[in-house]
Write a protein that holds these residues in place. Structure first.
Motif, PDB file in Angstrom:
ATOM      1  N   GLY A 124       0.821  -1.212   0.000  1.00 30.05           N
ATOM      2  CA  GLY A 124       0.000   0.000   0.000  1.00 30.05           C
ATOM      3  C   GLY A 124       0.849   1.253   0.000  1.00 30.05           C
ATOM      4  N   ALA A 125       1.924   1.255   0.805  1.00 26.82           N
ATOM      5  CA  ALA A 125       2.805   2.425   0.867  1.00 26.82           C
ATOM      6  C   ALA A 125       3.512   2.652  -0.460  1.00 26.82           C
ATOM      7  N   GLN A 126       3.912   1.572  -1.130  1.00 25.88           N
ATOM      8  CA  GLN A 126       4.620   1.730  -2.395  1.00 25.88           C
ATOM      9  C   GLN A 126       3.689   2.188  -3.521  1.00 25.88           C
ATOM     10  N   ILE A 127       2.459   1.691  -3.539  1.00 22.91           N
ATOM     11  CA  ILE A 127       1.506   2.171  -4.542  1.00 22.91           C
ATOM     12  C   ILE A 127       1.238   3.662  -4.322  1.00 22.91           C
ATOM     13  N   GLU A 128       1.085   4.051  -3.057  1.00 24.17           N
ATOM     14  CA  GLU A 128       0.859   5.452  -2.725  1.00 24.17           C
ATOM     15  C   GLU A 128       2.043   6.315  -3.173  1.00 24.17           C
ATOM     16  N   ALA A 129       3.260   5.829  -2.936  1.00 19.42           N
ATOM     17  CA  ALA A 129       4.454   6.575  -3.337  1.00 19.42           C
ATOM     18  C   ALA A 129       4.533   6.723  -4.851  1.00 19.42           C
ATOM     19  N   LEU A 130       4.224   5.651  -5.575  1.00 23.36           N
ATOM     20  CA  LEU A 130       4.257   5.703  -7.032  1.00 23.36           C
ATOM     21  C   LEU A 130       3.235   6.700  -7.574  1.00 23.36           C
ATOM     22  N   LYS A 131       2.071   6.746  -6.966  1.00 27.83           N
ATOM     23  CA  LYS A 131       1.043   7.692  -7.414  1.00 27.83           C
ATOM     24  C   LYS A 131       1.478   9.138  -7.185  1.00 27.83           C
ATOM     25  N   LYS A 132       2.346   9.332  -6.204  1.00 24.35           N
ATOM     26  CA  LYS A 132       2.861  10.668  -5.924  1.00 24.35           C
ATOM     27  C   LYS A 132       4.075  11.015  -6.773  1.00 24.35           C
ATOM     28  N   GLY A 133       4.477  10.070  -7.644  1.00 20.16           N
ATOM     29  CA  GLY A 133       5.595  10.333  -8.539  1.00 20.16           C
ATOM     30  C   GLY A 133       6.944   9.901  -8.015  1.00 20.16           C
ATOM     31  N   ASN A 134       6.956   9.062  -6.984  1.00 13.50           N
ATOM     32  CA  ASN A 134       8.215   8.621  -6.398  1.00 13.50           C
ATOM     33  C   ASN A 134       8.539   7.187  -6.803  1.00 13.50           C
ATOM     34  N   ALA A 135       9.819   6.923  -7.068  1.00 13.47           N
ATOM     35  CA  ALA A 135      10.262   5.564  -7.382  1.00 13.47           C
ATOM     36  C   ALA A 135      10.327   4.738  -6.103  1.00 13.47           C
ATOM     37  N   VAL A 136      10.187   3.432  -6.243  1.00 16.06           N
ATOM     38  CA  VAL A 136      10.265   2.532  -5.086  1.00 16.06           C
ATOM     39  C   VAL A 136      11.116   1.313  -5.448  1.00 16.06           C
ATOM     40  N   TYR A 137      11.652   0.657  -4.428  1.00 17.21           N
ATOM     41  CA  TYR A 137      12.337  -0.618  -4.625  1.00 17.21           C
ATOM     42  C   TYR A 137      11.355  -1.737  -4.285  1.00 17.21           C
ATOM     43  N   LYS A 138      10.880  -2.403  -5.325  1.00 15.52           N
ATOM     44  CA  LYS A 138       9.863  -3.442  -5.164  1.00 15.52           C
ATOM     45  C   LYS A 138      10.525  -4.786  -4.855  1.00 15.52           C
ATOM     46  N   PRO A 139      10.112  -5.460  -3.777  1.00 11.26           N
ATOM     47  CA  PRO A 139      10.696  -6.782  -3.480  1.00 11.26           C
ATOM     48  C   PRO A 139      10.306  -7.809  -4.545  1.00 11.26           C
ATOM     49  N   ILE A 140      11.222  -8.710  -4.832  1.00  9.38           N
ATOM     50  CA  ILE A 140      11.008  -9.755  -5.834  1.00  9.38           C
ATOM     51  C   ILE A 140      11.159 -11.113  -5.164  1.00  9.38           C
ATOM     52  N   TYR A 141      10.086 -11.881  -5.145  1.00 12.23           N
ATOM     53  CA  TYR A 141      10.167 -13.239  -4.609  1.00 12.23           C
ATOM     54  C   TYR A 141      10.354 -14.228  -5.756  1.00 12.23           C
ATOM     55  N   ASN A 142      11.361 -15.067  -5.647  1.00 17.33           N
ATOM     56  CA  ASN A 142      11.674 -16.049  -6.672  1.00 17.33           C
ATOM     57  C   ASN A 142      10.983 -17.371  -6.334  1.00 17.33           C
ATOM     58  N   HIS A 143       9.967 -17.717  -7.109  1.00 16.22           N
ATOM     59  CA  HIS A 143       9.189 -18.927  -6.813  1.00 16.22           C
ATOM     60  C   HIS A 143       9.987 -20.199  -7.067  1.00 16.22           C
ATOM     61  N   ASP A 144      11.022 -20.113  -7.898  1.00 16.76           N
ATOM     62  CA  ASP A 144      11.814 -21.302  -8.197  1.00 16.76           C
ATOM     63  C   ASP A 144      12.799 -21.618  -7.072  1.00 16.76           C
ATOM     64  N   SER A 145      13.452 -20.575  -6.563  1.00 17.17           N
ATOM     65  CA  SER A 145      14.487 -20.790  -5.547  1.00 17.17           C
ATOM     66  C   SER A 145      13.960 -20.736  -4.120  1.00 17.17           C
ATOM     67  N   GLY A 146      12.814 -20.063  -3.923  1.00 14.93           N
ATOM     68  CA  GLY A 146      12.309 -19.871  -2.574  1.00 14.93           C
ATOM     69  C   GLY A 146      12.987 -18.727  -1.845  1.00 14.93           C
ATOM     70  N   PHE A 147      13.809 -17.981  -2.566  1.00 15.28           N
ATOM     71  CA  PHE A 147      14.507 -16.840  -1.985  1.00 15.28           C
ATOM     72  C   PHE A 147      13.984 -15.546  -2.596  1.00 15.28           C
ATOM     73  N   LYS A 148      14.282 -14.446  -1.905  1.00 12.05           N
ATOM     74  CA  LYS A 148      14.012 -13.139  -2.475  1.00 12.05           C
ATOM     75  C   LYS A 148      15.197 -12.706  -3.325  1.00 12.05           C
ATOM     76  N   ASP A 149      14.911 -12.306  -4.558  1.00 14.33           N
ATOM     77  CA  ASP A 149      15.939 -11.730  -5.405  1.00 14.33           C
ATOM     78  C   ASP A 149      16.186 -10.288  -4.974  1.00 14.33           C
ATOM     79  N   LEU A 150      17.192  -9.675  -5.567  1.00 13.52           N
ATOM     80  CA  LEU A 150      17.440  -8.271  -5.269  1.00 13.52           C
ATOM     81  C   LEU A 150      16.231  -7.443  -5.675  1.00 13.52           C
ATOM     82  N   PRO A 151      15.860  -6.436  -4.895  1.00  7.04           N
ATOM     83  CA  PRO A 151      14.669  -5.637  -5.235  1.00  7.04           C
ATOM     84  C   PRO A 151      14.847  -4.894  -6.554  1.00  7.04           C
TER      85      PRO A 151
END
Length: 268
Positions: free
Chosen positions: A25-52
């Protein structure tokens, strides 16, 4: 250092507890205000989070997935909520067609795979359709599968600019033919107007039948009298172009453009 692993909770990806909705919710709000965000990436194959991933704001942004309108804060940031509602009989038929042919599964394996996820789907994913502004619902045709009945369910007074039909239509030619009708209904306590297409148009007479449908629609807000027909003709070889799948998805696309243009005028 290695990226963090998903903690072994035993929960499925459909479970809302596996998602960080406060961050979403905070990141969608930031994007609507014109701000970039670092979105987390979950890797379904490895079970780990990739770099955002660095996500820059844009004029049009689409948030899709299992839970885009589950959380109230995230949902409140969206200009339009769309839910694709596929009933179990259709879902099973489609999954059989894909997994049996492409993956070599048996029908029982497909059914077991669907049933395994059904409790979490019913608890966390399916209820979102009550909060959508517009719902595209797939049911078996009155003439049975593989034919479809596709419904455009539009909330009255909602964010989706409604289309209506001047009258019910029956289109004949090739089997099974098609019927289009409109009626009011209740959708989880909300008043809705439903535009429904059951069956398929005659692909040998596609242009003429599409023109009949388009001339029978009101509120389409097209750029020309034949825009819907021309768009569908370009998609003639695409899956679903003969039934309500292609037709009503194209209608939704035109209405999304209408919403975008309205918001752009307001922001100017």
């Amino acid at each position: 250092p290695a990226p963090p692993a998903r903690r072994p909770t035993g929960l499925t990806a459909l479970d809302a507890r596996e998602n960080d909705f406060a961050l979403m919710g905070a990141q969608i709000e930031a994007l609507k205000k014109g701000n970039a965000v670092y979105k987390p990436i979950y890797n379904h194959d490895s079970g780990f989070k990739d770099l955002p991933e660095l996500l820059q704001p844009n004029k049009v942004m689409v948030f899709e997935g299992l839970h885009p309108i589950y959380d109230e804060k995230a949902r409140s940031q969206l200009d339009l909520g769309i839910y694709i509602d596929i009933v179990n009989d259709v879902k099973f038929a489609w999954k059989v067609q894909r997994d049996v042919q492409e993956r070599g599964w048996t029908e029982q394996q497909v059914r077991d795979d669907i049933n395994k996820r059904l409790p979490d789907f019913s608890k966390y994913v399916d209820p979102q359709k009550a909060n959508a502004d517009v719902i595209l619902r797939y049911e078996p045709s009155d003439q049975g599968l593989p034919y479809l009945k596709v419904k455009l369910i539009q909330k009255k007074g909602g964010a989706f600019p409604m289309i209506t039909l001047k009258k019910d239509l029956t289109l004949k030619g090739s089997k099974p033919g098609a019927t289009l009708k409109m009626y009011d209904d209740d959708w989880f306590g909300s008043s809705v107007t439903v535009v429904e297409m059951d069956g398929e148009i005659d692909m040998d007479n596609m242009e003429a039948q599409l023109k009949m449908i388009e001339e029978n629609m009101e509120g389409l807000n097209a750029k020309s009298a034949s825009e819907l027909t021309e768009a569908m003709l370009k998609l003639k070889s695409s899956p679903g172009s003969q039934n309500g799948t292609g037709l009503l998805q194209t209608v939704i696309a035109m209405k999304v453009r209408e919403i975008y243009e309205k918001l752009s005028r307001q922001a100017a």
